[in-house]
Design an enzyme around this catalytic site. Structure first.
Site, PDB file in Angstrom:
ATOM      1  N   CYS A 158      81.309  58.444  52.311  1.00 11.25           N
ATOM      2  CA  CYS A 158      82.575  58.993  52.810  1.00 11.25           C
ATOM      3  C   CYS A 158      83.452  57.833  53.270  1.00 11.25           C
ATOM      4  O   CYS A 158      82.987  56.977  54.038  1.00 11.25           O
ATOM      5  CB  CYS A 158      82.315  59.960  53.961  1.00 11.25           C
ATOM      6  SG  CYS A 158      83.816  60.541  54.784  1.00 11.25           S
TER       7      CYS A 158
ATOM      8  N   CYS B 234      84.948  58.606  61.575  1.00  8.26           N
ATOM      9  CA  CYS B 234      84.947  60.045  61.838  1.00  8.26           C
ATOM     10  C   CYS B 234      83.759  60.432  62.710  1.00  8.26           C
ATOM     11  O   CYS B 234      82.651  59.915  62.539  1.00  8.26           O
ATOM     12  CB  CYS B 234      84.910  60.809  60.523  1.00  8.26           C
ATOM     13  SG  CYS B 234      84.777  62.593  60.711  1.00  8.26           S
TER      14      CYS B 234
ATOM     15  N   CYS C 141      80.220  63.623  60.803  1.00  8.64           N
ATOM     16  CA  CYS C 141      78.952  63.477  60.072  1.00  8.64           C
ATOM     17  C   CYS C 141      78.295  62.173  60.471  1.00  8.64           C
ATOM     18  O   CYS C 141      78.476  61.155  59.806  1.00  8.64           O
ATOM     19  CB  CYS C 141      79.188  63.499  58.565  1.00  8.64           C
ATOM     20  SG  CYS C 141      80.007  64.969  57.964  1.00  8.64           S
TER      21      CYS C 141
ATOM     22  N   CYS D 140      86.463  66.823  52.539  1.00 13.48           N
ATOM     23  CA  CYS D 140      85.381  66.607  53.495  1.00 13.48           C
ATOM     24  C   CYS D 140      84.092  67.124  52.892  1.00 13.48           C
ATOM     25  O   CYS D 140      84.070  68.206  52.296  1.00 13.48           O
ATOM     26  CB  CYS D 140      85.686  67.339  54.803  1.00 13.48           C
ATOM     27  SG  CYS D 140      84.329  67.282  56.000  1.00 13.48           S
TER      28      CYS D 140
ATOM     29  N   TYR E  81      70.093  87.840  74.519  1.00 13.63           N
ATOM     30  CA  TYR E  81      71.220  87.001  74.112  1.00 13.63           C
ATOM     31  C   TYR E  81      71.752  87.492  72.761  1.00 13.63           C
ATOM     32  O   TYR E  81      71.961  86.709  71.838  1.00 13.63           O
ATOM     33  CB  TYR E  81      70.810  85.529  73.983  1.00 13.63           C
ATOM     34  CG  TYR E  81      70.057  84.933  75.140  1.00 13.63           C
ATOM     35  CD1 TYR E  81      70.740  84.288  76.175  1.00 13.63           C
ATOM     36  CD2 TYR E  81      68.670  84.972  75.192  1.00 13.63           C
ATOM     37  CE1 TYR E  81      70.053  83.706  77.229  1.00 13.63           C
ATOM     38  CE2 TYR E  81      67.974  84.395  76.242  1.00 13.63           C
ATOM     39  CZ  TYR E  81      68.664  83.769  77.255  1.00 13.63           C
ATOM     40  OH  TYR E  81      67.971  83.194  78.298  1.00 13.63           O
TER      41      TYR E  81
ATOM     42  N   ASP F 247      67.603  84.056  71.587  1.00 11.66           N
ATOM     43  CA  ASP F 247      68.415  83.029  70.942  1.00 11.66           C
ATOM     44  C   ASP F 247      69.413  82.505  71.968  1.00 11.66           C
ATOM     45  O   ASP F 247      70.602  82.806  71.917  1.00 11.66           O
ATOM     46  CB  ASP F 247      69.121  83.642  69.734  1.00 11.66           C
ATOM     47  CG  ASP F 247      69.845  82.616  68.884  1.00 11.66           C
ATOM     48  OD1 ASP F 247      69.876  81.446  69.265  1.00 11.66           O
ATOM     49  OD2 ASP F 247      70.394  83.007  67.841  1.00 11.66           O
TER      50      ASP F 247
ATOM     51  N   CYS G 205      68.888  76.236  69.350  1.00 10.44           N
ATOM     52  CA  CYS G 205      69.744  75.207  68.760  1.00 10.44           C
ATOM     53  C   CYS G 205      69.517  73.863  69.439  1.00 10.44           C
ATOM     54  O   CYS G 205      70.196  72.888  69.118  1.00 10.44           O
ATOM     55  CB  CYS G 205      71.210  75.608  68.841  1.00 10.44           C
ATOM     56  SG  CYS G 205      71.783  75.953  70.505  1.00 10.44           S
TER      57      CYS G 205
END
Length: 487
Positions: free
Chosen positions: A80, A86, A89, A184, A337, A412, A439
């Site tokens: 990229c 950036c 990523c 992108c 949740y 979650d 997560c």
């Protein structure tokens, strides 16, 4: 990946979820608000920057397609052109197989002493780790300085436009400066095309971008959502004022340039804030919402709705979670949740005798009920309540039942994990199995240690790569109550 919180944290999600749909793209990898290209958890602000003029042509070309990207990485070439600046990523220059290996190593480090040998499985990678983000948020800002103006003009797709140069694109790492890009590697290509078309229409018709320092200008953001299965496209134009001059002509021109757009909404946000969306909206074109299919169920998505950013890999995640839950038609599922009810509704359709979803956010519960009705699912109910309080009350009721139905809890939580009050209430409820989707595997491992002290054992930990080219990991853990454990 989302949702509510236990006792002691109306905050477990009230602070994070109440405005979740209004904030800059929630969860590139779960939980924290961010702007596309911005740092995870960073503020979504649209301050114009001054990339050097010599970078303009390189930035405007955009990244190479993924098929060539791995070869480019192997040759030492840049995948990229803006990856050195950036903030989106962080690992895009690392071959994907190496990214997955690094995430496996991270999981092994986190779960050493938490999960028994053989419980931790290899991460499930994405079949095509490109253009997976089906929600794109692009800020618009005036280009200041010669270098910024040259970069913005180099990135124009409409070279005949003569209006003021406008920046839109990614945030430079660690700053609020915008880097204009023509493409992108992680954003949906149609959504990216829409954001560029909006910029070109603005420039052609002299529509001023928002200047956050002065509080002037009209167009703040474009928020584009693309149905993963349906292909329907919702465009939300966020304005710094009630009026969008020549809105019909604007929509006609946008649909002419991007005929795949199915609906356009104007959202008004006149506050000087990093929250993306305001409260007032009007439909400019189409029905004002899109429909999409996730795990065989249909969901109605508006500008304010919560919906997974990486929908394709979400199906992989949910399929694995439901398989681990081992539903055979006898279990009642508690979806803690629950948010808008996605995982609970999938469980209701795939073997649960019944589902009760619980979340503190009332708007999310309204959406969950609407999603259940929309799909004709009658064995799921949703309650606006604190999950810890709910589970303790349910435990007391079940203590008086002669033969209570077997229970599975699916949880979650947000990135911060579950509160001790929630985990203690879960242990008091004593479900046979717990499916914990996270997560943030670090907080998941912490919470599993708490549940282990209450008599639960880990049998499976399955990581899933929801957001390639970032350091984020989604993880599913299956816990079962050990023999002789007492609530």
């Amino acid at each position: 990946m989302k949702k509510q919180g236990g006792a002691g944290r109306g905050a477990d999600k009230q602070g994070k979820r109440k405005n979740a749909a209004r904030r800059a793209d929630a969860r590139p990898g779960g939980g924290k608000a961010r702007q596309p290209g911005g740092q995870p958890g960073g503020k979504a602000r649209a301050k114009a920057g001054k990339p050097a003029a010599r970078d303009a042509a390189r930035d405007a070309r955009g990244p190479r397609p993924h098929a060539a990207a791995q070869g480019a990485a192997a040759r030492g070439a840049r995948v990229c052109p803006v990856s050195d600046r950036c903030g989106g990523c962080t690992a895009v220059e690392v071959p994907y197989a190496d990214q997955l290996a690094a995430k496996d190593a991270r999981m092994a480090e986190l779960f050493a002493g938490v999960a028994p040998a053989g419980a931790l499985r290899p991460i499930i990678g994405m079949a095509d780790p490109t253009h997976y983000r089906n929600k794109v948020i692009s800020p618009y800002a005036p280009a200041r300085g010669r270098g910024a103006r040259q970069a913005a003009r180099a990135a124009r797709s409409d070279k005949s436009a003569h209006g003021p140069a406008i920046l839109t694109g990614m945030y430079e790492r660690g700053t609020h400066r915008l880097i204009p890009t023509a493409s992108c590697l992680i954003e949906n290509e149609q959504a990216k095309a829409v954001t560029l078309a909006v910029r070109d229409i603005m420039e052609r018709h002299g529509m001023e971008p928002y200047d956050e320092d002065a509080g002037t200008g009209l167009v703040r953001h474009a928020v584009v959502r693309v149905g993963h299965q349906s292909g329907e496209v919702l465009v939300t134009i966020v304005t710094n004022g009630d009026e969008l001059p020549a809105s019909k002509a604007f929509c006609r021109e946008l649909v002419r340039r991007c005929p795949f757009v199915t609906t356009v909404v104007q959202n008004v946000n006149t506050r000087q804030t990093n929250v993306i969306l305001g409260d007032e909206e009007r439909v400019l074109y189409g029905p004002g919402f899109i429909l999409d299919t996730l795990c065989g169920l249909s969901f109605r998505i508006s500008s304010q709705s919560f919906y997974q950013v990486s929908a394709g890999q979400t199906e992989v995640l949910y399929d694995e979670a439901i398989r681990l839950a081992g539903l055979d038609g006898t279990q009642h599922v508690i979806d803690a949740y629950c948010g808008t009810g996605t995982i609970g509704l999938v469980a209701a359709a795939r073997g649960a005798a019944g589902v009760t979803g619980v979340d503190v956010v009332e708007s999310a519960i309204r959406d969950a009920r609407a999603n259940a009705a929309h799909n004709g699912i009658g064995n799921a109910q949703f309650m606006a309540a604190d999950a810890a309080v709910f589970m303790r009350a349910l435990a007391a009721r079940r203590a008086d039942e002669a033969d209570p139905a077997p229970l599975v809890v699916m949880m979650d939580p947000p990135r911060s994990g579950a509160s001790p009050e929630f985990l203690d209430a879960l242990a008091a409820l004593a479900p046979e199995r717990v499916v914990y989707i996270s997560c943030d595997p670090a907080t998941q491992a912490r919470d599993i240690r708490h549940l282990a002290r209450a008599g639960y054992e880990v049998s499976v930990v399955q990581p899933v790569d929801m957001f390639p080219h970032t350091d984020h990991i989604e993880s599913i853990a299956l816990l079962a109550r050990s023999e002789g454990a007492r609530p």
